[in-house]
Write an enzyme that holds these catalytic residues in place. Structure first.
Site, PDB file in Angstrom:
ATOM      1  N   ASP A  13     -15.236 -24.083 -22.910  1.00  0.00           N
ATOM      2  CA  ASP A  13     -15.155 -24.565 -21.439  1.00  0.00           C
ATOM      3  C   ASP A  13     -15.500 -26.173 -22.233  1.00  0.00           C
ATOM      4  O   ASP A  13     -16.275 -27.048 -21.292  1.00  0.00           O
ATOM      5  CB  ASP A  13     -16.268 -24.364 -20.793  1.00  0.00           C
ATOM      6  CG  ASP A  13     -16.893 -22.645 -20.250  1.00  0.00           C
ATOM      7  OD1 ASP A  13     -14.858 -22.678 -20.506  1.00  0.00           O
ATOM      8  OD2 ASP A  13     -17.226 -21.985 -20.636  1.00  0.00           O
ATOM      9  N   LYS A  16     -11.254 -29.579 -21.867  1.00  0.00           N
ATOM     10  CA  LYS A  16      -9.642 -29.172 -22.379  1.00  0.00           C
ATOM     11  C   LYS A  16      -8.941 -30.256 -21.724  1.00  0.00           C
ATOM     12  O   LYS A  16      -7.956 -30.701 -21.785  1.00  0.00           O
ATOM     13  CB  LYS A  16      -9.648 -28.097 -23.913  1.00  0.00           C
ATOM     14  CG  LYS A  16     -10.317 -27.951 -24.440  1.00  0.00           C
ATOM     15  CD  LYS A  16     -10.035 -26.491 -25.368  1.00  0.00           C
ATOM     16  CE  LYS A  16      -9.853 -25.009 -24.626  1.00  0.00           C
ATOM     17  NZ  LYS A  16     -11.368 -25.128 -24.506  1.00  0.00           N
ATOM     18  N   GLY A  40      -9.799 -20.594 -18.703  1.00  0.00           N
ATOM     19  CA  GLY A  40      -9.574 -21.156 -17.017  1.00  0.00           C
ATOM     20  C   GLY A  40      -9.918 -22.832 -17.585  1.00  0.00           C
ATOM     21  O   GLY A  40     -11.265 -23.590 -18.110  1.00  0.00           O
ATOM     22  N   HIS A  41      -9.131 -23.200 -16.916  1.00  0.00           N
ATOM     23  CA  HIS A  41      -8.612 -24.860 -17.061  1.00  0.00           C
ATOM     24  C   HIS A  41      -9.251 -26.081 -16.008  1.00  0.00           C
ATOM     25  O   HIS A  41      -8.406 -24.908 -15.103  1.00  0.00           O
ATOM     26  CB  HIS A  41      -8.537 -25.930 -18.158  1.00  0.00           C
ATOM     27  CG  HIS A  41      -7.028 -25.246 -19.123  1.00  0.00           C
ATOM     28  ND1 HIS A  41      -6.406 -24.993 -19.793  1.00  0.00           N
ATOM     29  CD2 HIS A  41      -6.133 -24.200 -17.402  1.00  0.00           C
ATOM     30  CE1 HIS A  41      -5.703 -23.898 -19.909  1.00  0.00           C
ATOM     31  NE2 HIS A  41      -5.506 -23.661 -18.493  1.00  0.00           N
ATOM     32  N   GLN A 227     -10.317 -21.640 -24.888  1.00  0.00           N
ATOM     33  CA  GLN A 227     -11.981 -20.790 -25.497  1.00  0.00           C
ATOM     34  C   GLN A 227     -12.134 -22.187 -26.930  1.00  0.00           C
ATOM     35  O   GLN A 227     -11.525 -23.295 -26.261  1.00  0.00           O
ATOM     36  CB  GLN A 227     -11.893 -19.852 -26.268  1.00  0.00           C
ATOM     37  CG  GLN A 227     -11.772 -18.816 -25.101  1.00  0.00           C
ATOM     38  CD  GLN A 227     -10.435 -17.909 -24.769  1.00  0.00           C
ATOM     39  OE1 GLN A 227      -9.857 -18.116 -25.700  1.00  0.00           O
ATOM     40  NE2 GLN A 227      -9.755 -17.950 -23.508  1.00  0.00           N
TER      41      GLN A 227
HETATM   42  P1  IMP Z   1     -12.941 -12.443 -24.104  1.00  0.00           P
HETATM   43  O1  IMP Z   1     -11.864 -13.392 -24.513  1.00  0.00           O
HETATM   44  O2  IMP Z   1     -12.943 -12.189 -22.308  1.00  0.00           O
HETATM   45  O3  IMP Z   1     -13.249 -10.788 -24.972  1.00  0.00           O
HETATM   46  O4  IMP Z   1     -14.657 -12.557 -24.227  1.00  0.00           O
HETATM   47  C1  IMP Z   1     -15.282 -12.753 -25.196  1.00  0.00           C
HETATM   48  C2  IMP Z   1     -16.375 -13.718 -25.066  1.00  0.00           C
HETATM   49  O5  IMP Z   1     -15.928 -15.364 -25.017  1.00  0.00           O
HETATM   50  C3  IMP Z   1     -17.333 -13.958 -23.976  1.00  0.00           C
HETATM   51  O6  IMP Z   1     -18.718 -14.121 -24.471  1.00  0.00           O
HETATM   52  C4  IMP Z   1     -16.367 -14.742 -22.302  1.00  0.00           C
HETATM   53  O7  IMP Z   1     -17.758 -15.019 -22.448  1.00  0.00           O
HETATM   54  C5  IMP Z   1     -16.229 -15.976 -23.962  1.00  0.00           C
HETATM   55  N1  IMP Z   1     -15.126 -16.357 -23.896  1.00  0.00           N
HETATM   56  C6  IMP Z   1     -13.605 -15.864 -23.157  1.00  0.00           C
HETATM   57  N2  IMP Z   1     -12.806 -17.291 -22.465  1.00  0.00           N
HETATM   58  C7  IMP Z   1     -13.699 -18.119 -22.542  1.00  0.00           C
HETATM   59  C8  IMP Z   1     -13.485 -19.228 -22.220  1.00  0.00           C
HETATM   60  O8  IMP Z   1     -12.289 -19.559 -21.750  1.00  0.00           O
HETATM   61  N3  IMP Z   1     -14.456 -20.283 -22.316  1.00  0.00           N
HETATM   62  C9  IMP Z   1     -15.702 -19.749 -22.267  1.00  0.00           C
HETATM   63  N4  IMP Z   1     -16.087 -18.798 -22.811  1.00  0.00           N
HETATM   64  C10 IMP Z   1     -15.080 -17.597 -22.708  1.00  0.00           C
END
Ligand code: IMP
Length: 429
Positions: A13, A16, A40-41, A227
């Site tokens: 977040d 990017k 999500g962007h 991420q």
């Molecule tokens: P997952 O990727 O859904 O398995 O989540 C694993 C961890 O990564 C969790 O703490 C999510 O909140 C975090 N996470 C996954 N994608 C994002 C993102 O795009 N932004 C921020 N945190 C993320």
């Protein structure tokens, strides 16, 4: 070939999407190479706000080829909804979007597994986005129950889906331990996915070969990380991480383009820190300062709308991730969010078990125990959203950026003072 990559240096977040959007015009191809619809962007263009999950931000420039490479995990329904949503708003989505036939596919059982396993870490939950990302990557590594996008066009698809659905039903029943779970109807799932496959057919391609040809043709490629580096499966705050290599190392594995062709890495940092989900966060401000940042920065998840945890800038973590992801330069985002605060803190070192340390610990328990050592800098208390040149920033804002650059050990190329494209300061101008 100038291959540029944009990588988040915190917990995701970092805005990017805005940087990718700014750089897209200078590139021929934009590539997403890891993660899935957990990312999500937000891109603000022509006064309109778009939220993208799987499709690269380059989609708003019709001359740019967008590639979703093999390292990404795809929920076909989510992808189709994104395509339809963009088309409805007049964005061209056709030959300019390519999705890898090597990308692994998310099925309903992955979503169910995500839900059942999230709090099995022995205490704090990972707090996943519940999009089935981790379970899909687990099946990819496990191989026997994995289905790739290209497999959706094979004759044996019905049989494979039925067989896997039966096995998954038994596994899920065991995991649920008596609690109710949805029945997995293999035939119905097959019907749904066969339909998705038909609708996705125009986009599915061998993107690895396409990108290797592009390298040979000297085309300019922009790699869009999802991420952030601290969520990297190998080098992040494990197990509170995502299931892919979200650090710079993931570019080659996920896209198939060898690392030597990534000639510039832009590390993206917020001017403060945020994190969604569980896991340690040394500089977290679970107080009115954190709330102020959350309100001012609209720090709520793009995908899940969960309130993000907010805190001060952590230079120990950022120095680690800038080195790990090989950042050449930095983009510091959301600087304007700090404008009203009288004083700003930067974490310059940690104290771990009574000792001052300057490195980011490898073990999550140690990251939990560290006490941040802060340096206090004066705030600027002026609106800066209209500023377009570094020299026109208030002196204290410039000092804040200079200190970040010094501590992280990289020059700042971009500072962002608002969501719009125009609200950007390039150090060179
Ligand atoms: P997952 O990727 O859904 O398995 O989540 C694993 C961890 O990564 C969790 O703490 C999510 O909140 C975090 N996470 C996954 N994608 C994002 C993102 O795009 N932004 C921020 N945190 C993320």
């Amino acid at each position: 070939m100038p291959g540029t990559c944009v990588i988040g240096l915190q917990w995701g977040d970092e805005a990017k999407g805005k940087v990718v959007d700014l750089l897209t015009d200078q590139h021929d191809i934009v590539v997403r190479y890891q993660g899935g619809a957990n990312a999500g962007h937000t891109v603000v263009t022509g006064g309109q706000k778009f939220k993208l999950s799987l499709i690269p931000s380059g989609i708003f420039r019709p001359h740019v080829q967008c590639v979703v490479a093999g390292g990404v995990v795809i929920n076909p329904q989510a992808l189709l909804e994104e395509i339809d949503g963009l088309k409805r708003r007049g964005v061209t989505v056709g030959k300019n979007l390519m999705v890898s036939d090597r990308a692994h596919v998310i099925f309903p059982w992955h979503l169910e597994e995500d839900r059942l396993l999230d709090d099995c870490t022995g205490g704090e939950a990972i707090g996943t986005t519940l999009r089935g990302i981790g379970p899909c990557y687990r099946d990819k590594v496990g191989r026997s129950m994995a289905i790739r996008l290209g497999d959706l066009y094979q004759k044996n698809l019905r049989e494979r889906i039925r067989r896997i659905a039966e096995a998954k039903q038994r596994m899920l029943a065991a995991l649920a331990d008596g609690a109710a779970i949805d029945a997995l109807d293999g035939e119905a799932i097959y019907q749904r996915y066969a339909e998705y496959a038909e609708r996705l057919r125009p986009y599915v391609a061998d993107t690895t070969t396409y990108l290797l040809d592009a390298v040979d043709q000297d085309r300019r490629i922009l790699f869009e990380g999802a991420q952030g580096t601290l969520l990297d499966i190998d080098h992040g705050t494990f197990p509170f991480v995502t299931s892919s290599n979200s650090s710079g190392g993931g570019v080659a594995a996920g896209s198939g383009v060898p690392p030597r062709y990534v000639t510039k890495v832009i590390g993206i940092l917020k001017a403060y820190s945020t994190r969604v989900g569980g896991g340690p966060f040394p500089t977290e401000q679970d107080n009115e300062i954190g709330q102020h940042i959350r309100d001012r920065g609209d720090e709520y998840g793009t995908v899940t709308r969960r309130p993000r945890r907010c805190g001060w800038f952590d230079a120990v973590a950022a120095r680690y991730t800038a080195r790990l992801s090989g950042a050449d330069v930095l983009a510091v985002m959301l600087l304007d969010v700090l404008s009203e605060l009288p004083e700003l803190m930067i974490c310059v070192a940690y104290e771990l078990d009574g000792q001052r340390i300057g490195h980011f610990p490898s073990q999550v328990d140690a990251v939990r125990r560290v006490v941040p050592i802060y340096e206090t800098l004066p705030g600027w208390r002026q609106e800066i959203t209209h500023v377009r040149r570094m020299d026109d920033l208030p002196e204290n804002a410039r000092r804040y950026l200079e200190r970040i650059s010094q501590l992280v050990g990289r020059p700042i190329e971009i500072a962002s003072v608002g969501p719009d494209r125009e609200q950007t300061i390039f150090a060179s101008e």
